[in-house]
Every structure is written in structure tokens, then in C-alpha cells.
Scaffold this motif. Structure first.
Motif, PDB file in Angstrom:
ATOM      1  N   ARG A 152       0.895  -1.118  -0.109  1.00  0.00           N
ATOM      2  CA  ARG A 152       0.017  -0.011  -0.079  1.00  0.00           C
ATOM      3  C   ARG A 152       0.719   1.243  -0.034  1.00  0.00           C
ATOM      4  NH1 ARG A 152      -5.266  -0.611   3.780  1.00  0.00           N
ATOM      5  NH2 ARG A 152      -3.596  -0.977   5.702  1.00  0.00           N
ATOM      6  N   SER A 184      -7.523  -2.767  -0.482  1.00  0.00           N
ATOM      7  CA  SER A 184      -8.438  -2.460   0.509  1.00  0.00           C
ATOM      8  C   SER A 184      -9.477  -3.372   0.698  1.00  0.00           C
ATOM      9  CB  SER A 184      -9.324  -1.121  -0.001  1.00  0.00           C
ATOM     10  OG  SER A 184      -8.234  -0.217  -0.384  1.00  0.00           O
ATOM     11  N   TYR A 238     -14.023   3.652  -2.307  1.00  0.00           N
ATOM     12  CA  TYR A 238     -13.347   2.914  -1.175  1.00  0.00           C
ATOM     13  C   TYR A 238     -14.579   3.059  -0.024  1.00  0.00           C
ATOM     14  CZ  TYR A 238     -10.747   0.636   2.811  1.00  0.00           C
ATOM     15  OH  TYR A 238     -10.651  -0.211   3.867  1.00  0.00           O
ATOM     16  N   LEU A 240     -16.631  -0.220   0.808  1.00  0.00           N
ATOM     17  CA  LEU A 240     -16.762  -0.778   2.344  1.00  0.00           C
ATOM     18  C   LEU A 240     -18.219  -1.060   3.085  1.00  0.00           C
ATOM     19  CD1 LEU A 240     -14.457  -1.568   4.521  1.00  0.00           C
ATOM     20  CD2 LEU A 240     -14.879   0.886   5.246  1.00  0.00           C
TER      21      LEU A 240
END
Length: 361
Positions: A11, A48, A138, A142
Motif C-alpha cells: 500500500r 483495500s 472505497y 466498504l
């Protein structure tokens, strides 16, 4: 289950690549899609899903689905807050800047046309200008995590993957809801601007990351046979040669297959091949991507990524000024941004360590 520092290191590496690409230095030609038709953004979204899956599986096993739902919502809220703060800083600085005003108008076009409406729409993630579209993506993905974890735990993993592939396939045919929503919003809400990345296509790599994490955490890790490494390397090599026009200029012939917006089929195959090779390398060389400076950046990726966005926008006039005549200065700007990002990550890590020591004492 201990933290996998190599994933943090990856990352961190992706953040460095994204920073270089956003400044558009001479290095960008090599750092943007360096191994075929895959950028750092794909890796960021995949990781992620993978990291979130590993973290929330432990929570699911210990405390049940309700805590996973609460945790996912809280994390999404945190990401949302960082995104909104970053966007408001960028827009307000650009709007009230008297010097070099035009540099910001080129990037924040719709905001300068309808500032109040754009800021209002940004609260609902309906205004996502360049550079400010990864965190909303994201955040939304999520929110699907508890459902995915629940279905995987029930043994419906294959059906989830089939549905995910089906949604991705619809996007390839121009039938995705994101495409229609963009056209509809453009008609009725002039200040709206959705992400360049079609969420109905990009969800497939997030879902794949969550699925692999679930299998790993559940003791049923998916391992790619060793003989698949060489075909994967061959795919990467061929697409990399084509990417840099070694095999001639053929991109226009198969643009839909490598399209980044809808995550075209060939791009997805390229990405899968890279996952296979990187996974093999990480298993073979435990120190790969485990350098402390990369790991620190990756461990604080949300804060680091948000700061990188703000710095990129604040330095836009300098980037534009030096883009035509001073490559060294551009590299210096990249170096300055990366130092700022590392200092932020290092300070957060040091504070975290002090708090841990104080707790133990």
C-alpha cells in the motif's frame, strides 16, 4: 492473526506511485501502468478489500455480524470525513486564490461553475473531481463488506462471485447503473461529477480481495499452482511490450479491452496475472515490500493519501509552471510531497507507539 506487513508495504508503494503519477514527472511514463495495463489504483482497491476482509473476519469470528456492520459503518464514516475535509480544503483554497486562479479552474471546472451546488452535492458523494474519487469509491465498497462476509460465511462465496462478475459484465456492455446515473445526473444536476472509475466494474476487484481474505482467514487459503507463474509472466510481458509500443501502436484496436473506466477484460486479466506473480514473490521472499519506510506509509494510508491529495492541489501552479521546462524541479516537488507524507506517517506511528508503551506501563 498477526498483521501482514508486506501488505502495508505494498500500500505504501502504491501511494508513492500514485503521487508520482499525479505530479506527472518524466518518471510517470514508467510508473503509470509499468507492467502492462494496470495502475496503482487497481492495486489500492484490491488491497483495500483484502485487508478489510482480514481485519473484519477476526471481528466476525469474535463478536458476530452486528459488530462487523458497526465497524464497517464507522470506518466508512472516517473515510468519508477525510474525503470531505480534503475536498473542502482544495475547493476553498482554489476559489479564494487570487494568484494562479486559472490552474484550479481547469481541474475543478464544475465547482467554479456552480460552487455552492457542487459543495452540497459533494456531501452526498455526487461531486468527485479528479484525484478525489478513490476515497468515495472505497467508502461505498466498504459498506458492502458486512453483506459479503455474511454470504461467504454461509457458504455462498461462489454465488457472490458469479453476481459480481455479472455486474462487471453489464458494465462492459454499457448497461451498468453507473453509466446511466452519470448521464441522468448530468441532465438534472449541473454541479454533479461522478468518479472516472465505474463502481459497478471496479467492485469486482474489491470483492475478489475480500473473498481471498476470507479464505485465508478461514484456513482455506486459495493457492495458485506453481505452473501458473510462467503463463502469468508471459501475459504481463506481452502486455508490457504492447503498452510501451514495442510491438507497434495497437492500443486503439482494443481500447475497450484495456479501458480503465470500466476495467476492461484484458486489463482484468493483466491484473490477475500480476496478483499471481506478486503473491508468488511475496511467499518466496519474505522481506519483499517489508521495508519499514514503506510499511509506515501503508499503515497510515488513509491519512497519507488524504494529505497527498491536498498537497497535489496546492502545488498545482508549480507543477504546471515546471511541466514544460524543468524536469528536475518536478522531481523535487515529488520528493517534497513524499517527505511530507512520510513525516506524517512517522509522527502518527511514533504517537501510537508512545500510547502503547504508556498503556503497558
Amino acid at each position: 492473526m498477526s498483521r501482514i506487513v508486506q501488505l502495508d508495504g505494498l500500500r505504501g508503494l502504491f501511494i508513492i506511485l500514485i503521487t508520482i503519477n499525479h505530479v506527472k514527472t518524466p518518471l510517470t511514463e514508467f510508473t503509470y501502468q509499468p507492467l502492462g495495463y494496470v495502475s496503482a489504483a487497481e492495486g489500492f482497491v484490491f488491497l483495500s478489500g483484502l485487508v478489510a476482509g482480514l481485519v473484519y473476519y477476526k471481528r466476525l469470528a469474535r463478536t458476530g455480524l452486528r459488530k462487523v456492520v458497526i465497524g464497517a459503518i464507522q470506518r466508512a464514516r472516517t473515510i468519508y470525513i477525510y474525503h470531505i475535509i480534503s475536498l473542502f480544503i482544495v475547493c476553498l483554497v482554489g476559489y479564494y486564490s487570487i494568484i494562479h486562479y486559472h490552474y484550479w479552474t481547469e481541474v475543478l471546472t464544475r465547482f467554479f461553475q456552480t460552487p455552492v451546488q457542487s459543495l452540497f452535492l459533494s456531501l452526498f458523494l455526487l461531486y468527485q473531481p479528479d484525484f478525489l474519487d478513490i476515497l468515495p469509491l472505497y467508502c461505498l465498497l466498504l459498506l458492502s463488506l458486512p453483506f459479503l462476509m455474511y454470504q461467504f460465511r454461509k457458504g455462498n462465496g461462489r454465488w457472490v462471485l458469479v453476481v459480481s462478475i455479472g455486474i462487471w459484465g453489464m458494465s462492459q456492455l454499457g448497461l451498468g447503473l453507473s453509466y446511466k446515473a452519470t448521464k441522468l445526473l448530468a441532465s438534472y444536476l449541473p454541479g454533479a461529477e461522478l468518479s472516472y472509475m465505474d463502481i459497478f466494474a471496479w467492485q469486482i476487484i474489491f470483492v475478489a480481495g475480500v473473498y481471498l481474505a476470507y479464505r485465508r482467514a478461514n484456513g482455506n487459503e486459495l493457492r495458485v499452482p506453481a505452473y501458473m507463474i510462467w503463463p502469468a509472466i508471459a501475459i504481463i510481458t506481452m502486455l508490457t511490450l504492447n503498452r510501451f509500443d514495442v510491438l507497434g501502436k495497437t492500443e486503439d484496436m482494443w481500447w475497450n479491452l484495456i479501458d480503465k473506466h470500466r476495467l476492461g477484460p484484458l486489463r482484468l486479466i493483466n491484473f490477475g496475472a500480476l496478483v499471481i506473480v506478486i503473491d508468488f514473490l511475496m511467499r518466496s521472499y519474505r522481506g519483499l515490500f517489508a521495508q519499514s519506510w514503506l510499511v509506515i506509509l501503508g499503515k497510515h494510508s488513509l491519512q497519507v493519501f488524504s494529505l497527498h491529495i491536498v498537497l497535489i492541489f496546492l502545488l498545482l501552479p508549480l507543477v504546471a509552471y515546471y511541466s514544460d521546462n524543468n524536469s528536475i524541479a518536478l522531481l523535487g516537488l515529488v520528493g517534497f510531497i513524499l517527505v511530507c507524507l512520510y513525516v506524517l506517517a512517522w509522527r502518527r506511528e511514533s504517537k501510537k507507539h508512545v500510547q502503547k508503551v504508556a498503556t503497558l506501563a
